[in-house]
Design a protein around this motif. Structure first.
Motif, PDB file in Angstrom:
ATOM      1  N   ASP A  79       2.206   1.806  -3.415  1.00 43.96           N
ATOM      2  CA  ASP A  79       1.111   2.217  -4.307  1.00 43.96           C
ATOM      3  C   ASP A  79       0.777   3.690  -4.099  1.00 43.96           C
ATOM      4  OD1 ASP A  79       0.958  -0.273  -5.401  1.00 43.96           O
ATOM      5  OD2 ASP A  79      -0.752  -0.945  -4.174  1.00 43.96           O
ATOM      6  N   HIS A  80       0.702   4.130  -2.847  1.00 41.37           N
ATOM      7  CA  HIS A  80       0.375   5.520  -2.585  1.00 41.37           C
ATOM      8  C   HIS A  80       1.519   6.453  -2.989  1.00 41.37           C
ATOM      9  CE1 HIS A  80      -2.948   3.873  -0.259  1.00 41.37           C
ATOM     10  NE2 HIS A  80      -3.460   5.122  -0.193  1.00 41.37           N
ATOM     11  N   TYR A  81       2.732   5.976  -2.783  1.00 42.20           N
ATOM     12  CA  TYR A  81       3.864   6.816  -3.147  1.00 42.20           C
ATOM     13  C   TYR A  81       3.953   6.965  -4.657  1.00 42.20           C
ATOM     14  CZ  TYR A  81       8.576   8.603  -3.557  1.00 42.20           C
ATOM     15  OH  TYR A  81       9.668   9.373  -3.883  1.00 42.20           O
ATOM     16  N   TRP A  91      -3.065   8.541   4.513  1.00 44.59           N
ATOM     17  CA  TRP A  91      -3.176   7.071   4.305  1.00 44.59           C
ATOM     18  C   TRP A  91      -2.843   6.307   5.573  1.00 44.59           C
ATOM     19  CZ3 TRP A  91       1.479   4.197   4.398  1.00 44.59           C
ATOM     20  CH2 TRP A  91       1.281   2.794   4.297  1.00 44.59           C
ATOM     21  N   GLU A  92      -1.822   6.852   6.298  1.00 47.65           N
ATOM     22  CA  GLU A  92      -1.431   6.180   7.535  1.00 47.65           C
ATOM     23  C   GLU A  92      -2.581   6.136   8.532  1.00 47.65           C
ATOM     24  OE1 GLU A  92       2.117   7.687   9.246  1.00 47.65           O
ATOM     25  OE2 GLU A  92       3.214   7.694   7.343  1.00 47.65           O
ATOM     26  N   GLY A 100       1.567   6.586  -6.699  1.00 47.97           N
ATOM     27  CA  GLY A 100       0.323   7.159  -7.222  1.00 47.97           C
ATOM     28  C   GLY A 100       0.265   8.654  -7.138  1.00 47.97           C
ATOM     29  N   VAL A 121       0.754  11.366   2.498  1.00 50.43           N
ATOM     30  CA  VAL A 121       0.868   9.958   2.905  1.00 50.43           C
ATOM     31  C   VAL A 121       0.367   9.768   4.322  1.00 50.43           C
ATOM     32  CG1 VAL A 121       2.448   8.023   3.200  1.00 50.43           C
ATOM     33  CG2 VAL A 121       2.792   9.637   1.326  1.00 50.43           C
ATOM     34  N   VAL A 150       0.215  10.409  -4.433  1.00 48.53           N
ATOM     35  CA  VAL A 150      -0.497  10.944  -3.273  1.00 48.53           C
ATOM     36  C   VAL A 150       0.509  11.747  -2.457  1.00 48.53           C
ATOM     37  CG1 VAL A 150      -1.785  10.374  -1.186  1.00 48.53           C
ATOM     38  CG2 VAL A 150      -2.089   9.004  -3.267  1.00 48.53           C
ATOM     39  N   GLN A 207       0.828  -1.210   0.000  1.00 51.51           N
ATOM     40  CA  GLN A 207       0.000   0.000   0.000  1.00 51.51           C
ATOM     41  C   GLN A 207       0.864   1.262   0.000  1.00 51.51           C
ATOM     42  OE1 GLN A 207      -2.565  -0.365   3.380  1.00 51.51           O
ATOM     43  NE2 GLN A 207      -3.875  -1.950   2.412  1.00 51.51           N
ATOM     44  N   LEU A 208       1.955   1.187   0.784  1.00 54.59           N
ATOM     45  CA  LEU A 208       2.848   2.340   0.848  1.00 54.59           C
ATOM     46  C   LEU A 208       3.404   2.672  -0.531  1.00 54.59           C
ATOM     47  CD1 LEU A 208       4.465   4.456   2.463  1.00 54.59           C
ATOM     48  CD2 LEU A 208       6.172   2.650   2.909  1.00 54.59           C
TER      49      LEU A 208
END
Length: 483
Positions: free
Chosen positions: A56-58, A68-69, A60, A65, A62, A53-54
């Motif tokens: 993917d968010h990085y 997301w956390e 992506g 972060v 975003v 997930q980390l």
């Protein structure tokens, strides 16, 4: 100080309990390690998901972060997230840990680099906080980027997540107690069997008499023990019976030897009288042959004849008695009529009975058949009838069938004379026993006739008894087997 004596069942129980305890401990340790490994694998999987997930968010784009956390649904409070490039430069760090070094120098990053699934997991001591504390780290490699997530061991949420379910310990304890109880029950039964076998072996070694045939526990060892004891008891009884039979045989041999000695002495005594009389009468004839009248000569010769007849009768009776006692198994039996034997005996003795003024009353069925030896049966009736003629002093001898069943006859032989004193009954059938010895010898009796009657009756599966008739006379009850 004497050593503590422990029974076999206790030794067996302790040994089995020791084995079971070791097995139980090994199982608990194995299960604990297995559960611990499972929890680590589960944490690795959770942290790896966060790494995906980390990244993917990085990637992506975003920017926030931290937002997301805050959406992460894990009980762990102090999670550490970091993103690195292949040179070890930090691209993102939520805790500010600073430079970490090249991936080849960090264990979990190196594992992610080298593994086929590009994942790594390791545990590091946290020296800065506590020597006993540690970090769990999971790493993931995608392309040139590395994601690394860590969780502090003393974190309350992680401690709960990593705590091992100890329910299996209670199940293991219950099973352990049940198995121990079952073992105690089994070993006590085995111990009881072994104890009884040990006591039996000690008693058998000492030669003690053992008649213990109690049932052992119903199992293989109990059956074996029961069979051993039963075989020993049977063998012991056989030995006892053998010894008893041997003692009886020795006793019988001694009695036979004693009887033979008595018989020999009695024969010597009984033979002396007729032999001495014959010798004296012949000596008188030879010495005074010119002086003896014709009448005296015939009188002396008549005495010689009477004594020789008596001697012959005695010898025949002795032979018959020896034959009965020593060689009864060689005496043949045949089917015969008792009525015919009695009629033959009475016909033979009728002249002597008429001279004595005695008559016969015979009441026997013509169908009285049996397996027997005719000469012996004739001797039985001849002796009984002849004694009644010679000694009863009566006028009638009666012979009749008193009773009959499928196996035997009961015959009565009696007279109407004076009878005899009852103190003579005990010895009446003994060899050479005489109520009035002088009168018996005078009338030619050998003293063996009733002994022959007794043995002949026993040879034919029966017996003979005697009593005085209340109205006067002597009554013999003769029992004879039909087969």
């Amino acid at each position: 100080m004497s050593q503590l004596k422990i029974s076999y069942s206790t030794k067996l129980l302790l040994m089995v309990v020791a084995i079971l305890t070791l097995c139980e401990l090994a199982f608990v340790v194995f299960q604990f390690k297995r559960e611990q490994h499972y929890r680590q694998e589960l944490l690795n999987a959770q942290l790896t998901v966060l790494n995906y997930q980390l990244l993917d968010h990085y990637e992506g784009g975003v920017v926030n972060v931290e937002l997301w956390e805050r959406t992460i649904d894990l009980p762990i409070q102090e999670l550490q997230f970091a993103v690195f490039d292949s040179e070890g430069n930090i691209l993102y760090d939520n805790t500010g840990i600073g430079a970490i070094g090249k991936p080849s120098e960090v264990e979990e990053l190196r594992m992610a680099e080298e593994s086929d699934n590009h994942r790594g997991f390791s545990i590091h001591n946290n020296d800065e906080i506590d020597d006993d504390d540690f970090y769990y780290y999971a790493a993931l490699k995608e392309g040139d980027l590395y994601a690394r997530t860590g969780a502090l061991g003393h974190d309350v949420g992680l401690a709960e997540f990593m705590s091992i379910d100890r329910t299996f310990l209670w199940y293991a304890l219950l099973i352990y107690i049940f198995v121990i109880a079952l073992t105690w029950y089994s070993t006590s039964r085995i111990g009881s069997t072994v104890k009884r076998l040990s006591e039996f072996a000690e008693a058998a070694e000492k030669g003690a008499e053992i008649y213990d045939t109690k049932v052992f526990p119903r199992n293989e060892l109990g059956n074996i023990a029961h069979n051993i004891v039963r075989i020993y008891v049977s063998w012991q009884r056989s030995l006892a019976e053998r010894d008893r039979q041997a003692a009886l045989a020795i006793k019988e041999e001694k009695e036979k030897a004693k009887l033979k000695k008595e018989l020999t002495n009695n024969i010597n005594h009984e033979l002396k009288t007729p032999v001495s009389a014959i010798s004296l009468e012949l000596e008188t004839i030879l010495t005074h042959r010119d002086k003896l009248s014709q009448e005296m000569l015939f009188k002396l010769l008549g005495r010689c004849k009477a004594n020789s007849d008596r001697l012959l009768t005695m010898i025949q009776d002795i032979l018959a008695l020896n034959r009965l006692e020593d060689g009864a198994e060689n005496i043949n039996k045949e089917l015969l009529s008792l009525r015919d034997i009695v009629d033959e005996c009475t016909d033979t003795l009728l002249p002597k009975a008429e001279d004595a003024g005695i008559g016969f009353e015979i009441n026997l069925p013509d169908t009285m058949m049996m397996l027997g030896n005719a000469p012996l049966l004739e001797s039985v009736f001849n002796n009984l009838i002849n004694n009644a003629i010679l000694y009863s002093g009566g006028s009638t001898v009666s012979i009749f069938l008193q009773d009959e069943d499928e196996k035997s006859y009961r015959i009565i032989i009696c007279d109407d004379g004076t009878g005899i004193p009852e103190e003579h009954f005990e010895h009446l059938f003994d060899r050479f026993y005489r109520i009035e010895s002088g009168r018996s010898r005078k009338k030619g009796g050998s003293g063996i006739g009733l002994a022959i009657v007794k043995r002949a009756a026993q040879f034919h599966g029966g017996d003979i008894t005697v009593r005085n008739v209340p109205t006067g006379g002597l009554e013999f009850t003769l029992t004879l087997s039909k087969s």
